[in-house]
Design a protein around this motif. Structure first.
Motif, short mmCIF file in Angstrom:
data_model
loop_
_atom_site.label_atom_id
_atom_site.label_comp_id
_atom_site.label_asym_id
_atom_site.label_seq_id
_atom_site.Cartn_x
_atom_site.Cartn_y
_atom_site.Cartn_z
N GLY A 1 -0.22 26.72 -6.68
CA GLY A 1 0.77 27.33 -5.81
C GLY A 1 0.54 28.80 -5.53
N LEU A 2 -0.55 29.37 -6.07
CA LEU A 2 -0.81 30.79 -5.91
C LEU A 2 -2.01 31.05 -4.99
N ARG A 3 -2.05 32.24 -4.45
CA ARG A 3 -3.19 32.68 -3.66
C ARG A 3 -4.28 33.14 -4.62
N ALA A 4 -5.53 32.79 -4.32
CA ALA A 4 -6.65 33.14 -5.20
C ALA A 4 -7.92 33.25 -4.38
N THR A 5 -8.95 33.80 -4.99
CA THR A 5 -10.25 33.87 -4.35
C THR A 5 -11.34 33.70 -5.39
N THR A 6 -12.56 33.58 -4.91
CA THR A 6 -13.75 33.51 -5.77
C THR A 6 -14.93 33.95 -4.91
N HIS A 7 -16.13 33.86 -5.43
CA HIS A 7 -17.31 34.22 -4.64
C HIS A 7 -17.33 33.40 -3.35
N TRP A 8 -17.67 34.05 -2.24
CA TRP A 8 -17.59 33.39 -0.92
C TRP A 8 -18.38 32.08 -0.87
N ARG B 1 -4.07 28.16 -3.13
CA ARG B 1 -4.19 28.74 -1.79
C ARG B 1 -5.38 29.69 -1.77
N VAL B 2 -6.55 29.16 -1.45
CA VAL B 2 -7.80 29.91 -1.53
C VAL B 2 -7.96 30.82 -0.31
N ASP B 3 -8.19 32.10 -0.55
CA ASP B 3 -8.45 33.07 0.51
C ASP B 3 -9.92 33.50 0.39
N HIS C 1 -18.47 29.80 -2.97
CA HIS C 1 -17.81 28.71 -3.69
C HIS C 1 -16.34 28.53 -3.29
N THR C 2 -15.89 29.26 -2.27
CA THR C 2 -14.47 29.15 -1.90
C THR C 2 -14.14 27.75 -1.37
N GLU C 3 -15.04 27.15 -0.59
CA GLU C 3 -14.77 25.81 -0.07
C GLU C 3 -14.67 24.79 -1.19
N ALA C 4 -15.55 24.90 -2.18
CA ALA C 4 -15.52 23.97 -3.31
C ALA C 4 -14.23 24.15 -4.12
N LEU C 5 -13.79 25.40 -4.31
CA LEU C 5 -12.56 25.65 -5.05
C LEU C 5 -11.36 25.04 -4.32
#
Length: 323
Positions: free
Chosen positions: A123-130, A144-146, A132-136
């Protein structure tokens, strides 16, 4: 188990065989000591793991077991090496327990996959290395991947993109906990920029241009010397010898934000430093930061940092202003 008073300043760093050495070593370097001598108390850094672990080509002997995470104030999970491999069950369980115990949770780069697996990011907004964002996003649809930011701060749960963005998030934590003066001192020791806003783009397709080719290279120091003046976007465009539209495009590609938003951020940062290191009144600081009136300063300050200037000053006032 309830946390004791001595645990409230503990920063626990998770370490397992599945992690990359850069983010783990960087976090150790950032939080190991306070170079300013102004923060008291500083973090009690504890490396936690299941036993001797291999990080890249190096072996590490953790200070304590993974169960120690549940008794820490802040838990940092560095990047995992392979996001497609099965995550260590003991690590996921320990992270979940720490979150349930009320620890502030932080992921660096692909460490977000561990937080997501533990349900911390639901339920939270988060990010990771660009990369791997689609996989996350696909693997954990409740997150909520940004993909377009350097880091995300949800208050008690924070996540960064990769490598340099992980440094940005660590400095952001220090700024939150100890103020801008201390964070800037740590940045100087690391020889890195003192502040990049979390909303700045990851520069996937548009790298930061070299200074000689950067149309903003001469403009930025010119603005920083004149923050006490009522600068407008048109003033910046005229100085840069381009139209306001072209200036906005260059700012977006280099900083990930608009000229007006960037200018407002610099004014708030200047106000932070003055609040920490001078006895100037709020009216004087508003003038020196280019905000005109105390009311304008309070509005922008509260919108950016969530607290009024006087509360910020009481919280982060240095014992003795640095020279």
């Amino acid at each position: 188990m309830p946390r004791t008073v001595s645990d409230m300043a503990t920063l626990a760093l998770a370490a397992t065989d599945s992690m990359l050495h850069f983010e783990l070593a960087m976090a150790c370097e950032v939080f190991v000591r306070d170079p300013s001598g102004l923060a008291d108390p500083w973090y009690d850094l504890v490396v936690c793991g299941p036993g001797p672990v291999r990080i890249g080509r190096f072996w590490m002997e953790p200070d304590d077991g993974l169960d120690r995470l549940a008794r820490a104030d802040t838990v940092i999970v560095p990047a995992v090496e392979d996001v497609d491999a099965e995550l260590p069950a003991g690590l996921v369980d320990a992270v979940r327990a720490a979150h349930e115990a009320g620890a502030r949770m932080v992921s660096l780069c692909t460490g977000a996959f561990v937080l997501a697996a533990a349900g911390v990011l639901d339920g939270l907004r988060a990010t990771t290395h660009w990369a791997h964002t689609e996989a996350l996003a696909a693997r954990y649809p409740r997150v909520r991947v940004d993909p377009d930011v350097l880091y995300v701060d949800n208050g008690t749960v924070l996540a960064s993109a990769g490598k340099a963005a992980a440094i940005d998030l660590c400095l952001h934590l220090i700024r939150r906990d100890h103020g801008a003066t201390v964070a800037n001192a740590v940045a100087r020791r690391l020889v890195v920029p003192p502040h990049r806003a979390g909303g700045q783009a990851q520069f996937v397709t548009t790298p930061v241009p070299a200074r000689d080719d950067n149309p903003l290279g001469d403009l930025v120091p010119w603005v920083m010397e004149r923050l006490d003046r009522p600068l407008t976007v048109e003033d910046l465009a005229r100085r840069a010898k381009m139209s306001s539209r072209h200036l906005a495009r260059h700012f977006r590609s280099v900083t990930g934000t608009t000229p007006l938003q960037w200018l407002s951020t610099q004014r708030v940062r200047r106000a932070q430093e003055l609040l920490e290191n001078t006895d100037d009144s709020i009216d004087t600081i508003a003038h020196l930061a280019g905000m005109g009136t105390a009311a304008t300063l309070r509005r922008h300050f509260h919108r950016t940092l969530g607290v009024p200037p006087d509360v910020y000053r009481r919280t982060f006032r240095s014992a003795s202003p640095p020279a």
